[in-house]
Design an enzyme around this catalytic site. Structure first.
Site, PDB file in Angstrom:
ATOM      1  NE  ARG A  41      -0.691  -0.718   4.877  1.00  0.00           N
ATOM      2  CZ  ARG A  41      -1.047  -0.329   6.097  1.00  0.00           C
ATOM      3  NH1 ARG A  41      -2.021   0.533   6.263  1.00  0.00           N
ATOM      4  NH2 ARG A  41      -0.443  -0.837   7.158  1.00  0.00           N
ATOM      5  CD  GLU A  65     -17.500   2.509   2.121  1.00  0.00           C
ATOM      6  OE1 GLU A  65     -18.745   2.482   2.230  1.00  0.00           O
ATOM      7  OE2 GLU A  65     -16.747   2.516   3.118  1.00  0.00           O
ATOM      8  CG  PHE A  75     -15.159  -1.471   2.903  1.00  0.00           C
ATOM      9  CD1 PHE A  75     -16.023  -2.507   3.282  1.00  0.00           C
ATOM     10  CD2 PHE A  75     -14.223  -1.025   3.811  1.00  0.00           C
ATOM     11  CE1 PHE A  75     -15.942  -3.063   4.553  1.00  0.00           C
ATOM     12  CE2 PHE A  75     -14.143  -1.575   5.086  1.00  0.00           C
ATOM     13  CZ  PHE A  75     -14.998  -2.607   5.463  1.00  0.00           C
ATOM     14  NE  ARG A 126      -2.905  -3.889   9.173  1.00  0.00           N
ATOM     15  CZ  ARG A 126      -2.747  -4.684  10.238  1.00  0.00           C
ATOM     16  NH1 ARG A 126      -2.980  -5.968  10.145  1.00  0.00           N
ATOM     17  NH2 ARG A 126      -2.368  -4.185  11.387  1.00  0.00           N
TER      18      ARG A 126
END
Lengths: 329, 281
Positions: A24, A72, A97, A181
């Site tokens: 990320r 979203e 999401f 992540r």
């Protein structure tokens, strides 16, 4: 296994860990650099600016950054509308999401409407970790690749995520970019150019083809080392682009090795493995083994514990490779 | 610029087009289309600054209209065609195989005038935020009009967009709600009451105007007023009262013609009530 038992250990390209970083952050750095180089790039985030590493862009280009709040669906629609006027919107939120929650919005206003939106999704797969299955999506590749015209990319490390983020800004059409992540080995060197839809062969081999994507690419390289010590020559190909799939590279490798292992941090259903199996079934049916999550939800745990528990590691790739080789006629 | 009588004549022809298109396709949504014929006629023939002959997806320095309730595509297509976006005779292809006039508006077939697909409800206002933001970034002071159905307000996404626009003061958007009180299953008051929409919109930070969407004088005056008010810090929402099926006696006062096509006899009856002013396609 008999055929390879007595082979000598062969020379194999080894990849060094440059450093350890989260993918990320590769996205965040590239987005900031895009902000500097391309005034048409705009970014939207649904209350996860820090998690998506979008702060540098938000702080430096406030007029081109849109804080959407926890909304979203509205973010996807807004991104689609921003393309009217020639902007290139990058949306950012967690993978779950970014896809399942907003599938119809993406389907109607982005994919069917052919809008140049870049849906950028962090915390994909189970390496999101402790938050558990509500946040761990293992279905997103499948969902997104089913949409006509959608490009689906899952880069393997920090450097490649950075390259991919820049590449999708120049690509005209909707893109789903999936990253993660945890801090993981960063090993793709600058000379390994990223090209959308072009598989990256990392190791030449002749006994089995390992097609891996995302975090599993490093595990595939580790697996190749173990296999090598066992006298098995594994070819490792990084399939960062799941759609459009580099069928040519896949067939070329498979025809050489005669069996396939696919490895991904995704459900068995709908992921890279399915895409590769479709290519094999239509062109060159050979044994294929899957390293993927077997039709289940994830759970809480550390990323390392979860990868081990669900069998997404070098050891399972080795076992799958041996099984695939054993199934060769 | 046409006067309001000319606009009423155009709207009459648009209503004839709607009846003939839906009859020709043996499917479609005549009720809401007839109710919104006056609004779309006023917008496209009088209110909006736009360029029908040279359709540009990016709409530079043009007002943009987004149809969120895509099922009223017949009125949208008729007004676009009558305005010069594409040949009027193409209206005959509505809902047919290989037509650019899909059942619900779509961009894939490259029909001039359509900027986003709609049909799955509740999404147009979010899209409008993006267009409005792009216009601001491009220093383009033109407006974004977004039409929604009242039943459509039952979609949660609409309230995400309403909150965003109101709280972040995206003031180059003019929303319009087709407040006809009817949806497929019956009156909105029975299916899912909408409550006091004016108060709800105001609580979300909008300036609310009300108009009779079937009175051309009121429509033109209110839209002009909205355009003047727009850009002063608060987005504008127009609560537009309409009669579903307006102009055709047997289609009015009921929700039954929301999504039903008239047969040939009903078509002829309907057409006998609507003056042919510009020539049928």
């Amino acid at each position: 296994m008999k055929e390879v038992e007595n082979r000598e250990i062969i020379q194999m390209k080894e990849y060094k860990i440059i450093n350890k970083r989260d993918t990320r952050s590769g996205f965040g750095e590239a987005l900031y650099e895009l902000g500097q180089s391309n005034p048409k790039v705009v970014a939207l985030c649904a209350d996860l600016t820090g998690s998506l590493k979008m702060n540098a862009f938000a702080d430096n280009f406030p007029e081109r950054f849109f804080q959407m709040g926890i909304a979203e669906a509205n973010m996807i629609g807004t991104a689609a509308g921003l393309t009217i006027g020639g902007h290139i919107p990058f949306t950012g939120t967690f993978a779950n999401f970014s896809t399942a929650r907003v599938y119809d919005q993406i389907r109607q206003e982005v994919a069917y409407s052919e809008k140049n939106v870049k849906i950028c999704a962090s915390h994909a797969g189970i390496t999101l970790g402790e938050d558990g299955a509500t946040h761990q999506t293992l279905e997103d590749i499948g969902l997104m690749k089913m949409l006509p015209g959608m490009t689906v990319i899952n880069p393997c490390d920090f450097n490649q995520t950075k390259q991919a983020t820049k590449a999708i800004a120049d690509h005209i059409g909707p893109v789903y970019l999936r990253f993660g992540r945890p801090v993981v080995p960063n090993f793709i060197t600058d000379d390994r150019k990223f090209e959308i839809g072009k598989a990256l062969k990392l190791i030449d081999g002749k006994d089995v083809s390992i097609f891996a994507t995302g975090h599993l690419v490093w595990e595939a390289l580790e697996a190749a080392k173990i296999l090598n010590r066992k006298g098995i020559s594994a070819e490792v190909v990084d399939i960062h682009t799941i759609k459009p799939l580099d069928e040519k590279a896949i067939l070329e490798s498979a025809k050489k090795t005669g069996c396939v292992v696919t490895a991904e941090e995704h459900s068995l259903n709908g992921g890279l493995g399915d895409s590769v199996a479709q290519v094999m079934a239509r062109n060159f049916p050979i044994p294929q083994e899957y390293v993927a999550v077997m039709d289940s939800f994830g759970q809480s745990g550390t990323p390392a514990e979860l990868m081990k528990h669900y069998g997404l590691d070098a050891g399972h790739i080795v076992a799958s490779a041996e099984k695939a080789i054993g199934r060769k006629v | 610029m046409p006067d309001n009588n000319s606009l009423r004549e155009i709207a009459s022809q648009v209503r004839r087009d709607i009846i003939r298109m839906v009859n020709g396709a043996k499917s479609g949504h005549p009720g809401g289309s007839l109710g919104c014929a006056d609004l779309l006629t006023a917008l496209y023939f009088e209110i909006m600054d736009h360029d029908p002959e040279n359709f540009d997806m990016d709409a530079p320095n043009q007002d943009v209209f987004i149809l969120s309730n895509g099922h009223i595509s017949p009125v949208f297509y008729s007004v676009l065609a009558r305005n010069g976006y594409f040949p009027v005779k193409e209206l005959a292809t509505f809902r047919k195989l290989h037509s650019r006039l899909q059942g619900h508006p779509a961009t894939m077939e490259k029909l001039p005038g359509v900027r986003v697909a709609s049909g799955s409800l509740g999404q147009g206002l979010s899209f409008s935020i993006g267009v409005a933001r792009a216009k601001t970034l491009n220093e383009d002071d033109k407006k974004v009009f977004c039409l929604m159905g009242d039943g459509e307000l039952q979609e949660g996404q609409v309230w995400e967009a309403l909150m965003h626009i109101g709280s972040k003061k995206v003031d180059n958007i003019i929303g319009i709600v087709d407040y006809n009180g009817k949806q497929i299953d019956g009156p909105t008051d029975e299916v899912m009451p909408l409550g006091n929409l004016k108060l709800k919109f105001e609580a979300f930070g909008w300036t609310v105007l009300e108009m009779n969407g079937n009175d051309m004088d009121d429509v033109v005056a209110t839209l002009r007023h909205a355009k003047t008010l727009s850009g002063n810090g608060e987005p504008i929402m127009i609560l537009m009262t309409t009669e579903m099926g307006m102009g055709v006696d047997f289609m009015m006062g009921t929700h039954k013609w929301h999504g039903a096509a008239p047969n040939d006899e009903q078509r002829d009856n309907a057409l006998s009530q609507l003056e042919e002013t510009l020539g049928d396609y």
